[in-house]
Structures are given as C-alpha cells and as structure tokens.
Design an enzyme around this catalytic site. Structure first.
Site, PDB file in Angstrom:
ATOM      1  N   SER A  33      36.264  32.607  54.226  1.00 54.35           N
ATOM      2  CA  SER A  33      37.265  32.349  53.398  1.00 54.35           C
ATOM      3  C   SER A  33      37.066  32.515  52.017  1.00 54.35           C
ATOM      4  O   SER A  33      37.444  32.815  50.875  1.00 54.35           O
ATOM      5  CB  SER A  33      37.847  30.785  53.574  1.00 54.35           C
ATOM      6  OG  SER A  33      38.557  30.825  54.988  1.00 54.35           O
ATOM      7  N   SER A  74      44.741  35.039  55.288  1.00 59.85           N
ATOM      8  CA  SER A  74      43.277  35.418  55.675  1.00 59.85           C
ATOM      9  C   SER A  74      42.979  36.666  56.330  1.00 59.85           C
ATOM     10  O   SER A  74      42.145  36.791  57.143  1.00 59.85           O
ATOM     11  CB  SER A  74      42.545  34.249  56.446  1.00 59.85           C
ATOM     12  OG  SER A  74      41.183  34.303  56.288  1.00 59.85           O
ATOM     13  N   LYS A 101      36.826  35.935  50.901  1.00 56.12           N
ATOM     14  CA  LYS A 101      38.306  36.401  50.395  1.00 56.12           C
ATOM     15  C   LYS A 101      38.953  35.903  49.168  1.00 56.12           C
ATOM     16  O   LYS A 101      39.364  36.463  48.179  1.00 56.12           O
ATOM     17  CB  LYS A 101      39.122  36.022  51.556  1.00 56.12           C
ATOM     18  CG  LYS A 101      39.114  36.735  52.791  1.00 56.12           C
ATOM     19  CD  LYS A 101      40.106  36.372  53.839  1.00 56.12           C
ATOM     20  CE  LYS A 101      39.493  36.951  55.108  1.00 56.12           C
ATOM     21  NZ  LYS A 101      38.725  36.306  55.991  1.00 56.12           N
TER      22      LYS A 101
END
Length: 181
Positions: A66, A130, A69
């Site tokens: 995460s 995601s 990203k």
C-alpha cells in the site's frame, strides 16, 4: 492532494521502515497462502506519547504494497504537475500487465486487450481498489519502464531521508510480471 499523499506516505514509510526495515515479498508464496486475509503484523502507537499500545510481529519483514502504491501515486501527481503527463492520457499497457490483471490474487481490475485506460482511471483503481496492475502500468508510463520507475521511487525516498527500499510500483515483487509471461 499531492501534499496529503506525501504526508501520509512519509509517515507510513517512517513507521514501516522503523518496524520492518528493507522489505521484499514472494508473490508465489503469498498467492498460494490460504491465510492471505489474516493480519500478518500490526503496530499501534499513541501519536502523542509515542508509546507502543500494541505490537504483533513488529520486527518481521513484510511487503509495503500500500505504501508503494502511495509513492507511485505521488510520483504520478508530480509528473502531472510538471506537465510530463496528463490525467486524460491513454496509458499503454503491456501484454504481461494485462495478463497479470486476470489473476484474482494479483489484481482487482480486469484489463481486456480491447480496452484503454486513462491516467485518471488507473489512478483511481490504484488509490481506491489497490490495483497492482494499475500501479505498474502508471509507473511504466511515467518513467518508460518498470526498472526506471523503481529508481525514481527510491530516489524520492532518499530525498525524504527515508530508510525504505521500493522493489516495484505496486509493492509486489517483480516475479508477478514473470508469472504472467
């Protein structure tokens, strides 16, 4: 929005890097795990006092998907601000990234060969869903290749004096791209 992403990314990376150090993951092992939805580690700290309230596997090295990203999205927004790309640009998507998108384990966004996607669509898929394949496609579009984008990510982390090592735009290791060939 760029400032907010940067702030969240920096704090998340500082915490993750402090707890986990330099990170990597094995997609094949992760993909076949029957316990993929279980919490692997947790670290909760009181923001005011700095006291650790709860820790589970705090020293275990885990992937920072995460946060990877978020760094990808930060660099995409920066490229937009500098006029390198536009929200409305159609992003070319390599065949193996499209194939990766067919895996329920690796992606949440199907990318049929007939469809095109804009920077804005891939940004939203990466931010909200995601999307691993969306993040990789964006990274390749911004830098020209996956390897060049990873270098940009690590250069940015270095500029922020973060002890973090990025290995992909999505946070998965790059075997996910080999897996699909």
């Amino acid at each position: 929005m760029l400032k907010l992403i940067k702030q969240r990314l920096v704090w998340g990376l500082v915490l993750t890097a402090t707890v986990s150090g330099v990170l990597s993951c094995n997609v094949a092992a992760h993909a076949t795990s029957s316990k993929a939805d279980e919490v692997k580690a947790a670290y909760v700290m009181d923001a005011k006092s700095g006291q650790v309230v709860y820790a589970q596997n705090a020293d275990q090295k885990l992937p920072i998907a995460s946060l990877s990203k978020l760094m990808t999205l930060y660099l995409v927004e920066r490229a937009i601000e500098h006029g390198q790309i536009k929200w409305t640009d159609a992003v070319p998507i390599r065949k193996n990234v499209r194939k990766m998108a067919t895996s329920a384990t690796l992606s949440v966004m199907p990318m049929p060969a007939k469809e095109t996607f804009t920077v804005r669509e891939l940004f939203a898929a990466t931010l909200v869903g995601s999307s691993n394949s969306g993040a990789i496609a964006l990274g390749e579009y911004v830098a020209g290749s996956n390897d060049k984008f990873i270098k940009l990510m690590n250069q940015q982390a270095s500029k922020w004096h973060l002890d973090a090592s990025f290995i992909s735009a999505s946070g998965l290791d790059n075997t996910c791209l080999l897996y699909t060939s």
